[in-house]
Design a protein around this motif. Sequence first.
Motif, PDB file in Angstrom:
ATOM      1  N   ARG A 136      40.447  35.672  35.879  1.00  0.00           N
ATOM      2  CA  ARG A 136      39.768  35.607  34.582  1.00  0.00           C
ATOM      3  C   ARG A 136      40.243  36.749  33.678  1.00  0.00           C
ATOM      4  O   ARG A 136      40.357  36.580  32.471  1.00  0.00           O
ATOM      5  CB  ARG A 136      38.253  35.698  34.806  1.00  0.00           C
ATOM      6  N   VAL A 137      40.520  37.902  34.277  1.00  0.00           N
ATOM      7  CA  VAL A 137      40.976  39.043  33.461  1.00  0.00           C
ATOM      8  C   VAL A 137      42.500  39.169  33.458  1.00  0.00           C
ATOM      9  O   VAL A 137      43.049  40.183  33.051  1.00  0.00           O
ATOM     10  CB  VAL A 137      40.342  40.377  33.922  1.00  0.00           C
ATOM     11  N   ASP A 138      43.190  38.106  33.912  1.00  0.00           N
ATOM     12  CA  ASP A 138      44.649  38.059  33.905  1.00  0.00           C
ATOM     13  C   ASP A 138      45.254  39.269  34.624  1.00  0.00           C
ATOM     14  O   ASP A 138      46.066  40.001  34.060  1.00  0.00           O
ATOM     15  CB  ASP A 138      45.150  37.973  32.459  1.00  0.00           C
ATOM     16  N   SER A 139      44.828  39.463  35.844  1.00  0.00           N
ATOM     17  CA  SER A 139      45.260  40.629  36.610  1.00  0.00           C
ATOM     18  C   SER A 139      46.731  40.547  37.026  1.00  0.00           C
ATOM     19  O   SER A 139      47.288  39.472  37.192  1.00  0.00           O
ATOM     20  CB  SER A 139      44.379  40.739  37.848  1.00  0.00           C
ATOM     21  N   LEU A 140      47.336  41.720  37.171  1.00  0.00           N
ATOM     22  CA  LEU A 140      48.740  41.785  37.599  1.00  0.00           C
ATOM     23  C   LEU A 140      48.899  41.261  39.024  1.00  0.00           C
ATOM     24  O   LEU A 140      49.902  40.653  39.366  1.00  0.00           O
ATOM     25  CB  LEU A 140      49.228  43.240  37.535  1.00  0.00           C
ATOM     26  N   ILE A 141      47.856  41.497  39.838  1.00  0.00           N
ATOM     27  CA  ILE A 141      47.922  41.050  41.239  1.00  0.00           C
ATOM     28  C   ILE A 141      48.008  39.528  41.274  1.00  0.00           C
ATOM     29  O   ILE A 141      48.804  38.950  42.001  1.00  0.00           O
ATOM     30  CB  ILE A 141      46.669  41.514  42.031  1.00  0.00           C
ATOM     31  N   VAL A 142      47.190  38.903  40.455  1.00  0.00           N
ATOM     32  CA  VAL A 142      47.153  37.438  40.431  1.00  0.00           C
ATOM     33  C   VAL A 142      48.508  36.873  40.012  1.00  0.00           C
ATOM     34  O   VAL A 142      49.042  35.956  40.646  1.00  0.00           O
ATOM     35  CB  VAL A 142      46.026  36.932  39.494  1.00  0.00           C
ATOM     36  N   SER A 143      49.102  37.439  38.940  1.00  0.00           N
ATOM     37  CA  SER A 143      50.398  36.904  38.510  1.00  0.00           C
ATOM     38  C   SER A 143      51.486  37.215  39.529  1.00  0.00           C
ATOM     39  O   SER A 143      52.431  36.432  39.672  1.00  0.00           O
ATOM     40  CB  SER A 143      50.771  37.395  37.115  1.00  0.00           C
ATOM     41  N   ALA A 144      51.352  38.324  40.251  1.00  0.00           N
ATOM     42  CA  ALA A 144      52.333  38.631  41.306  1.00  0.00           C
ATOM     43  C   ALA A 144      52.237  37.599  42.428  1.00  0.00           C
ATOM     44  O   ALA A 144      53.263  37.116  42.920  1.00  0.00           O
ATOM     45  CB  ALA A 144      52.084  40.034  41.844  1.00  0.00           C
ATOM     46  N   VAL A 145      51.008  37.244  42.807  1.00  0.00           N
ATOM     47  CA  VAL A 145      50.812  36.226  43.852  1.00  0.00           C
ATOM     48  C   VAL A 145      51.402  34.890  43.388  1.00  0.00           C
ATOM     49  O   VAL A 145      52.102  34.193  44.123  1.00  0.00           O
ATOM     50  CB  VAL A 145      49.299  36.066  44.180  1.00  0.00           C
TER      51      VAL A 145
END
Lengths: 176, 292
Positions: free
Chosen positions: B38-47
């Motif tokens: 929801r907060v467009d995290s860097l971890i999420v885009s890395a995954v």
Amino acid sequence: MPNKKHEQLLAFACERIPLLISLLLIFLFFMPLNSVQFNYFRPSVGIICVYYWRLNRQLIFGYFSAFIIGLMLDVYGSTPLGLNALLLLLLVAITTMPSQYLRTSSFSVRWLIFGFICMAIMLLKWLLLMLYFWHFLSLTEIMLGYFSTVMFYPLIATLNVWIAQKFLPPENIDEL
Amino acid sequence: MKQRKVWLIRFGELKVFFRRLFVVLLFLTAFLTILLSRVDSLIVSAVDKVIIDVTGPVMQVLEFPARTMHQAYTYFYDISHIYAENKQLRSENKQMMILQNKVRTLEVENQLLARLLNYVPPQEVSYMSARIIAESGDNFAHLLLVYIGDEAVRKGQVVLSNESVIGRVDTVGEHFAKIILITDINSRIPVLIERTRARGILSGNNTAIPEMIFTRSNADIQVGDVVVTSGVGGLFPSGLPIGFISAVNEDGSMKVEPMADISRLEYVRIVDYGLAGENEFSEDFTESNDAK
């Protein structure tokens, strides 16, 4: 000794078969269909696979496999990362409860129960996505997807039965 | 002997406990990942990137026979319709010849006027073609996965079909990229009506027909009007065609039918207009919304 290691390796590989087959089927159903009409009838293969394998092969298909499948669906489906994973974890939990009863029941009963569970999961997904995006989403396309998922269940279940009988050690007699 | 039995029982209980803890952790991870995305995290885009890069080659292999079969079908379909198509093309060609003469005259006129005004022409664009290897597999999202090879592609770049804008680059992996289509619920594009210059936002809703929202209530908009990008926010340049107004609702929102037949695409063009990235766009967009 090498024979024992070989057997252990083989058993390890066999245990991964349900997960790998599910992922392969999911990838197959992500193929570009070049048609808007067919896109609406794309079944949710992830739900079918998780339900089938959890029902029939509880020992080798657990929460972690469902979590991995869910993550894959999130990445390819552009849904918020973790949403499909959460829903499939829930599906595993729901399927575990009546599994003793369902294992001995006929195929049509399992199919019927799948219809209900699939409906619940898809509606929950619809609700969560509306909450996430704070935007109303049309139910028509979701219903089309639901019907195609239910219709595709026998085909994918048959394929899974064949795979289970061919590559996995016996666990159930009547798997379909 | 008895103590060993007790230890074995305790070990069994511990095993069950850890198994349950693992399940709880999986549920928690899934829930926290939703919040993080929801907060467009860097971890999420890395995954996201890692999964695309790992599974992309598998998709590519699986897509090959499907593509071959589709091409074979298209070949025979085209042959069966070749006569009608030829007739249509001849009539179109006549109209094109007339238009070509007009365009030539306008081009010369345009150059002369530009010279008079000391007009600085826009920067030349660079683009690459990418093959579609997968599309979203359910009814909740509209996206494409494309093979980009070693080409430099950035998040936020514009994606075009032959005719019009179809989406933007969302995630870029090593050799693959994810494209969010204009019909996806995550898609918001500042647009305007070509005829009246009335502005709005094209908002995807996960159906084949996106909506145009945030238009003025008194805006002159009719069915059939062409919708183009407005250039507001700096992510998309202005004037790129997107679609036609197909319906005007009573609540002021409008249905926009995309010009491109997104479902029949095999290749897309990823265009670098040398504009600001997506982050800058989203900040601008948020600020302008806050100001309202």
